[in-house]
Design an enzyme around this catalytic site. Structure first.
Site, PDB file in Angstrom:
ATOM      1  N   ARG A  61       0.889  -1.117   0.079  1.00 33.06           N
ATOM      2  CA  ARG A  61       0.180  -0.136   0.007  1.00 33.06           C
ATOM      3  C   ARG A  61       0.923   1.350  -0.017  1.00 33.06           C
ATOM      4  O   ARG A  61       0.310   2.239  -0.212  1.00 33.06           O
ATOM      5  CB  ARG A  61      -0.905  -0.004   1.239  1.00 33.06           C
ATOM      6  CG  ARG A  61       0.103   0.204   2.640  1.00 33.06           C
ATOM      7  CD  ARG A  61      -1.077  -0.171   3.536  1.00 33.06           C
ATOM      8  NE  ARG A  61      -0.433  -0.381   5.004  1.00 33.06           N
ATOM      9  CZ  ARG A  61      -0.959  -0.657   6.097  1.00 33.06           C
ATOM     10  NH1 ARG A  61      -2.170  -0.924   5.922  1.00 33.06           N
ATOM     11  NH2 ARG A  61      -0.512  -0.681   7.378  1.00 33.06           N
ATOM     12  N   GLU A  62       2.163   1.164   0.222  1.00 36.37           N
ATOM     13  CA  GLU A  62       3.072   2.278   0.198  1.00 36.37           C
ATOM     14  C   GLU A  62       3.365   2.862  -0.975  1.00 36.37           C
ATOM     15  O   GLU A  62       4.432   2.871  -1.715  1.00 36.37           O
ATOM     16  CB  GLU A  62       4.243   1.822   1.076  1.00 36.37           C
ATOM     17  CG  GLU A  62       3.890   1.537   2.357  1.00 36.37           C
ATOM     18  CD  GLU A  62       4.872   0.979   3.352  1.00 36.37           C
ATOM     19  OE1 GLU A  62       6.016   0.867   2.848  1.00 36.37           O
ATOM     20  OE2 GLU A  62       4.545   0.505   4.357  1.00 36.37           O
ATOM     21  N   SER A  84       6.990   3.838   3.788  1.00 34.49           N
ATOM     22  CA  SER A  84       6.237   5.060   4.088  1.00 34.49           C
ATOM     23  C   SER A  84       5.540   4.736   5.374  1.00 34.49           C
ATOM     24  O   SER A  84       5.043   3.772   5.372  1.00 34.49           O
ATOM     25  CB  SER A  84       5.265   5.245   2.787  1.00 34.49           C
ATOM     26  OG  SER A  84       4.345   6.319   3.193  1.00 34.49           O
ATOM     27  N   GLU A 144      11.753   5.885   5.359  1.00 36.59           N
ATOM     28  CA  GLU A 144      10.519   6.119   5.523  1.00 36.59           C
ATOM     29  C   GLU A 144      10.112   7.373   4.999  1.00 36.59           C
ATOM     30  O   GLU A 144      10.631   8.298   5.582  1.00 36.59           O
ATOM     31  CB  GLU A 144      10.266   6.267   7.105  1.00 36.59           C
ATOM     32  CG  GLU A 144      10.195   4.817   7.514  1.00 36.59           C
ATOM     33  CD  GLU A 144       9.101   3.787   7.556  1.00 36.59           C
ATOM     34  OE1 GLU A 144       8.041   4.017   6.777  1.00 36.59           O
ATOM     35  OE2 GLU A 144       9.445   2.613   7.882  1.00 36.59           O
ATOM     36  N   ASN A 167       8.297  -7.780   5.297  1.00 35.21           N
ATOM     37  CA  ASN A 167       9.391  -7.211   5.848  1.00 35.21           C
ATOM     38  C   ASN A 167       9.463  -7.705   7.386  1.00 35.21           C
ATOM     39  O   ASN A 167       9.941  -7.120   8.038  1.00 35.21           O
ATOM     40  CB  ASN A 167       9.178  -5.831   5.910  1.00 35.21           C
ATOM     41  CG  ASN A 167      10.663  -5.157   6.262  1.00 35.21           C
ATOM     42  OD1 ASN A 167      11.745  -5.524   5.649  1.00 35.21           O
ATOM     43  ND2 ASN A 167      10.510  -3.741   6.732  1.00 35.21           N
ATOM     44  N   ARG A 168       8.974  -9.112   7.756  1.00 40.94           N
ATOM     45  CA  ARG A 168       9.012  -9.422   8.766  1.00 40.94           C
ATOM     46  C   ARG A 168       9.533 -11.057   8.602  1.00 40.94           C
ATOM     47  O   ARG A 168       9.792 -11.744   9.359  1.00 40.94           O
ATOM     48  CB  ARG A 168       7.795  -9.738   9.762  1.00 40.94           C
ATOM     49  CG  ARG A 168       7.269  -8.341  10.311  1.00 40.94           C
ATOM     50  CD  ARG A 168       8.377  -7.535  11.193  1.00 40.94           C
ATOM     51  NE  ARG A 168       7.718  -6.330  11.617  1.00 40.94           N
ATOM     52  CZ  ARG A 168       7.671  -4.952  10.730  1.00 40.94           C
ATOM     53  NH1 ARG A 168       8.371  -5.221   9.729  1.00 40.94           N
ATOM     54  NH2 ARG A 168       7.264  -4.031  11.427  1.00 40.94           N
TER      55      ARG A 168
HETATM   56 ZN   LIG Z   1       6.622  -0.383   4.872  1.00 39.53          ZN
END
Ligand SMILES: [Zn+2]
Length: 427
Positions: free
Chosen positions: A184-185, A309, A384, A256-257
């Site tokens: 979604r970023e 983001s 970010e 990202n985990r």
């Molecule tokens: Zn992210």
């Protein structure tokens, strides 16, 4: 009559697209201590809240709350003396506004097929892949398009290698830039496309970053999730992996985990969580692709930048708060990048801050950033991008197309400063 009907039909499809978010509210809450962070985090699954950003320093946490749980959520905040305000009472209004702005920007900006892409809106997966193919065929001496593997749903994961020496001079350092690991970023995509455009068209103030450095640019690290945000659910973050739960009531792994770096320590084992870490490290095809790039080029890759983001931050490892051994030098590189961005950013966004991700933001594990360190990349960062807001209130994951050019340009200044740092140390 037909036109009128098809207009009505497309109009209702757009409405139906965001129907699930009708009445969802965006809260800003002031978190005072770690107990309150824990409290809010524990509400994630039972109240189906979606934590968009955590509070850090003087910023407030931003949380999307479903309509059916608004009262219960406010009750918990009140009972625990947590200050809050409702920033957006119905997020669907802003989602429809984003669609309207994107549709408007799209008029008269059809792609011309000349290996260029505009910075006037957000392009979808098909448009981006077409662009990457055009770039590769227009600049065969400079660009190689790599089909790195398939996503969970079978989409290609494509990246570009950009090199004046066809990646054959193994003494050259590599800079690796990635975006859209989190679907979604959207605002993270234009900077990587802008980097490609700058490098291949030779429109560079510092030609040496192309002559002396090889580049790997992966614009859409999570193609299934990204496509899903365009056609189904604008706020989808994870990949689209199924099979984690009976009837797939919840799906998707937070990529990202899912990397093999302290995997599972600061993430969730619940598939309904936005930070679900998967079955085991690298259980997901998308994270495996990034792993394999790092394994293949790890010894030459000197800097990795994973673009996310939001919050105007440049972060480095480790995600658990322990500093990487060369933290002083990493911090220096981060500062140089932040200074470069701050010099050209818009006045209404705060300056970038630089720091260890756990100290500035929160503890996390299984990060791509940390895995790059495991893979011997000495300078590894998360960007970010700014928490921008337009006059209509469009903010964080929603993008005003009028700001795309600015975000692409200013982020590139940071990437360029990073590349110059690498050039000065390694060449
Ligand atoms: Zn992210």
């Amino acid at each position: 009559m037909f036109l009128y009907l098809s207009f009505l039909l497309s109009f209702s499809l757009v409405l139906a697209k965001h129907e699930m978010y009708d009445g969802h509210s965006l809260f800003e809450i002031k978190i005072q201590d770690v107990n309150q962070i824990e409290l809010v985090r524990n509400l994630e699954v039972p109240l189906q809240i979606d934590i968009w950003t955590y509070s850090q320093m003087d910023k407030k946490a931003v949380i999307l709350v479903p309509k059916k749980n608004l009262e219960q959520f406010q009750d918990v905040l009140n009972r625990n003396d947590i200050q809050y305000n409702v920033d957006v009472d119905n997020i669907k209004r802003l989602m429809d506004e984003e669609d309207r702005l994107m549709d408007e920007a799209k008029k008269g900006s059809e792609r011309s097929g000349t290996a260029r892409i505009g910075f006037d809106r957000i392009y979808n997966l098909t448009e981006v892949y077409t662009y990457l193919e055009e770039v590769a065929s227009s600049y065969p001496d400079l660009v190689t398009l790599v089909n790195a593997g398939k996503s969970f749903e079978g989409r290609d994961i494509k990246y570009l290698k950009i090199s004046t020496t066809n990646f054959e001079d193994t003494s050259k350092p590599i800079v690796f830039v990635e975006s859209l690991l989190h679907a979604r970023e959207w605002v993270t995509l234009p900077p990587t496309l802008y980097a490609i455009d700058k490098l291949v068209t030779g429109n560079l103030t510092e030609r040496s970053v192309l002559d002396k450095i090889d580049w790997i640019i992966l614009p859409i690290a999570n193609p299934d999730g990204y496509e899903f945000t365009h056609v189904q659910n604008r706020f989808w973050r994870k990949n689209r992996a199924t099979g984690y739960m009976i009837n797939d009531i919840c799906v998707g792994v937070d990529l990202n985990r899912n990397f093999d770096a302290n995997w599972g320590a600061f993430s969730s084992s619940n598939v309904c969580s936005e930070i679900f870490h998967g079955r085991y490290a690298f259980s997901e095809p998308e994270s495996k692709v990034v792993r394999d790039i790092l394994r293949t080029y790890g010894n030459r890759t000197k800097m990795f930048m994973d673009i996310h983001s939001a919050g105007s931050m440049i972060l480095y490892g480790w995600g658990n708060g322990v500093l990487v051994p060369n933290a002083l030098s990493v911090h220096t590189a981060g500062i140089q990048m932040a200074v470069a961005i701050n010099a050209v950013k818009t006045s209404w966004n705060p300056n970038y801050i630089v720091g260890n991700s756990a100290l500035v933001l929160y503890q996390a594990s299984g990060l791509a950033m940390d895995y790059a360190t495991v893979a011997d990349v000495p300078y590894s960062f998360v960007y970010e991008l700014p928490q921008h807001r337009n006059s209509a209130g469009i903010t964080i994951f929603l993008v005003d197309p009028a700001l795309v050019q600015q975000f692409a340009m200013e982020t590139w200044e940071g990437i360029l400063a990073g590349a110059k740092f690498v050039r000065d140390i390694y060449t």
